[in-house]
Design an enzyme around this catalytic site. Sequence first.
Site, PDB file in Angstrom:
ATOM      1  N   ARG A 101       0.152  -1.454  -0.140  1.00  0.00           N
ATOM      2  CA  ARG A 101      -0.041   0.176   0.011  1.00  0.00           C
ATOM      3  C   ARG A 101       0.638   1.250  -0.059  1.00  0.00           C
ATOM      4  O   ARG A 101       1.072   1.532   1.079  1.00  0.00           O
ATOM      5  CB  ARG A 101      -0.340  -0.110   1.480  1.00  0.00           C
ATOM      6  CG  ARG A 101      -1.668   1.311   1.473  1.00  0.00           C
ATOM      7  CD  ARG A 101      -2.588   0.928   2.486  1.00  0.00           C
ATOM      8  NE  ARG A 101      -4.066   0.443   2.151  1.00  0.00           N
ATOM      9  CZ  ARG A 101      -4.956   0.259   2.557  1.00  0.00           C
ATOM     10  NH1 ARG A 101      -5.543   1.301   3.285  1.00  0.00           N
ATOM     11  NH2 ARG A 101      -5.943  -0.095   2.105  1.00  0.00           N
ATOM     12  N   HIS A 128      -7.544   0.687  -6.931  1.00  0.00           N
ATOM     13  CA  HIS A 128      -7.538  -0.505  -5.177  1.00  0.00           C
ATOM     14  C   HIS A 128      -8.277  -1.469  -5.719  1.00  0.00           C
ATOM     15  O   HIS A 128      -8.767  -2.283  -5.546  1.00  0.00           O
ATOM     16  CB  HIS A 128      -8.641   0.131  -3.741  1.00  0.00           C
ATOM     17  CG  HIS A 128      -8.307  -0.283  -2.713  1.00  0.00           C
ATOM     18  ND1 HIS A 128      -7.492  -1.176  -2.959  1.00  0.00           N
ATOM     19  CD2 HIS A 128      -8.543  -0.346  -2.044  1.00  0.00           C
ATOM     20  CE1 HIS A 128      -7.674  -1.589  -1.573  1.00  0.00           C
ATOM     21  NE2 HIS A 128      -8.962  -1.038  -0.548  1.00  0.00           N
ATOM     22  N   GLN A 131      -9.624  -4.600  -3.763  1.00  0.00           N
ATOM     23  CA  GLN A 131     -11.184  -3.737  -3.095  1.00  0.00           C
ATOM     24  C   GLN A 131     -11.800  -4.752  -4.348  1.00  0.00           C
ATOM     25  O   GLN A 131     -13.510  -5.076  -3.762  1.00  0.00           O
ATOM     26  CB  GLN A 131     -11.310  -2.174  -2.814  1.00  0.00           C
ATOM     27  CG  GLN A 131     -12.411  -2.269  -2.222  1.00  0.00           C
ATOM     28  CD  GLN A 131     -13.080  -2.169  -1.231  1.00  0.00           C
ATOM     29  OE1 GLN A 131     -12.353  -2.014  -0.069  1.00  0.00           O
ATOM     30  NE2 GLN A 131     -14.094  -2.615  -0.860  1.00  0.00           N
ATOM     31  N   ASP A 221     -17.794   6.146  -1.106  1.00  0.00           N
ATOM     32  CA  ASP A 221     -16.480   5.473  -0.537  1.00  0.00           C
ATOM     33  C   ASP A 221     -16.226   7.530  -0.176  1.00  0.00           C
ATOM     34  O   ASP A 221     -17.058   8.124  -0.741  1.00  0.00           O
ATOM     35  CB  ASP A 221     -15.457   5.760  -1.411  1.00  0.00           C
ATOM     36  CG  ASP A 221     -13.774   5.618  -1.027  1.00  0.00           C
ATOM     37  OD1 ASP A 221     -13.980   5.384   0.451  1.00  0.00           O
ATOM     38  OD2 ASP A 221     -13.051   6.376  -2.074  1.00  0.00           O
ATOM     39  N   CYS A 261     -16.827   0.987   0.643  1.00  0.00           N
ATOM     40  CA  CYS A 261     -15.361  -0.086   0.861  1.00  0.00           C
ATOM     41  C   CYS A 261     -14.653  -0.060   2.305  1.00  0.00           C
ATOM     42  O   CYS A 261     -14.393  -0.663   2.295  1.00  0.00           O
ATOM     43  CB  CYS A 261     -14.086   0.743  -0.058  1.00  0.00           C
ATOM     44  SG  CYS A 261     -14.530   2.145   0.020  1.00  0.00           S
ATOM     45  N   ARG A 289     -13.124  -8.796   1.639  1.00  0.00           N
ATOM     46  CA  ARG A 289     -11.916  -8.380   1.489  1.00  0.00           C
ATOM     47  C   ARG A 289     -11.268  -9.805   1.517  1.00  0.00           C
ATOM     48  O   ARG A 289     -10.008 -10.240   0.746  1.00  0.00           O
ATOM     49  CB  ARG A 289     -11.251  -7.745   2.024  1.00  0.00           C
ATOM     50  CG  ARG A 289     -12.368  -6.491   1.914  1.00  0.00           C
ATOM     51  CD  ARG A 289     -12.299  -5.922   0.837  1.00  0.00           C
ATOM     52  NE  ARG A 289     -10.643  -5.437   0.082  1.00  0.00           N
ATOM     53  CZ  ARG A 289      -9.561  -4.775   0.945  1.00  0.00           C
ATOM     54  NH1 ARG A 289     -10.540  -3.670   1.300  1.00  0.00           N
ATOM     55  NH2 ARG A 289      -7.981  -4.530   0.269  1.00  0.00           N
TER      56      ARG A 289
END
Length: 312
Positions: A101, A128, A131, A221, A261, A289
């Site tokens: 990340r 992402h 995700q 989001d 998310c 996830r």
Amino acid sequence: MRHLLTLFDLTPQELRQILATAQTLKSKLKQGERPAILERYTLALLFEKPSLRTRVSFETGMNHLGGSSLFLGDDVGWGKRESPSDFTRVLGQFVDAVACRAKSHERVEQLAEYNAVPIINSLTDLCHPCQAIADVLTLLENFGEVKDRHMVFVGDGNNVSRSLALACAMLDIQFTLARPDGYELDQPWLDRIGEKYPNAKMNQTADPIAAVETADAIYTDVWTSMGQEAESIARRAAFKNFQVNEQLLEAAPKTARVLHCLPAVRGEEITDAVMDGPQSDVIEQAGNRMHAQKALMIQLLRPEWIAENISV
Ligand code: CP
Ligand code: NVA
């Protein structure tokens, strides 16, 4: 060597195989089975930004598969103590894959450049992908088949919506981004999607109420992503009519599911009533996830297991 820097690194068939594998692993886990498909494999997590879901889902997922993980903190000195080439090639001597990340997408690309070990993008400013795999898994669980479903993202043309738009294009899901002017999905990303998936149904609008009228899923989001804190006042003003609230849900079919998310800023992009309401799948989505990333790690590290055990 396989990396997962963006979902462009997977074919639609591979994405479907990952989803089917995730569903298999999830149902096995519910029956108490944790097949050791990655026994003694090691995943390193190299994170420059905070995380709950991504970190914990990778670590627990790897553990279920019989492998182990190690979280690398600031003290390893990524980008500080030695050259990126030395850093990455040395890491490749020890671990089987790195989930990373990073503050900028270029940092993750740089890790992949030396082909020392598979790199899994675990969120950058660009996208992402992990995700989005969990998101379409959640849609698949709800609807059985996702082709021709309509995903409406109400919010920013950001990392999460970029990956989601691409995942939708790969699975023939119609994608609409309802956003204020100035917060569109960027043209280079849309062009890449259009080149690879010319039949993709991608729309953008400034009218969230009209957008959700045919929605199968409504996704949102945060308005201000990590690293954009200096823009938060301007963003709060720009997005004030783009909240996922009960009024917006009234305009959507009763069958529409709500996704986020997470982490959420309750009272900004989504209200408590919607987040905790009967149409919300956000907690199950977060749990997905782990199932999705277990399948992804198998796809990158032991694709033959999927070829032998999963049919799509
Ligand atoms: N959705 C997500 O990536 O959450 P974390 O930032 O907590 O990992
Ligand atoms: N867009 C958000 C997603 C967090 C999971 C961010 O980048 O902060």
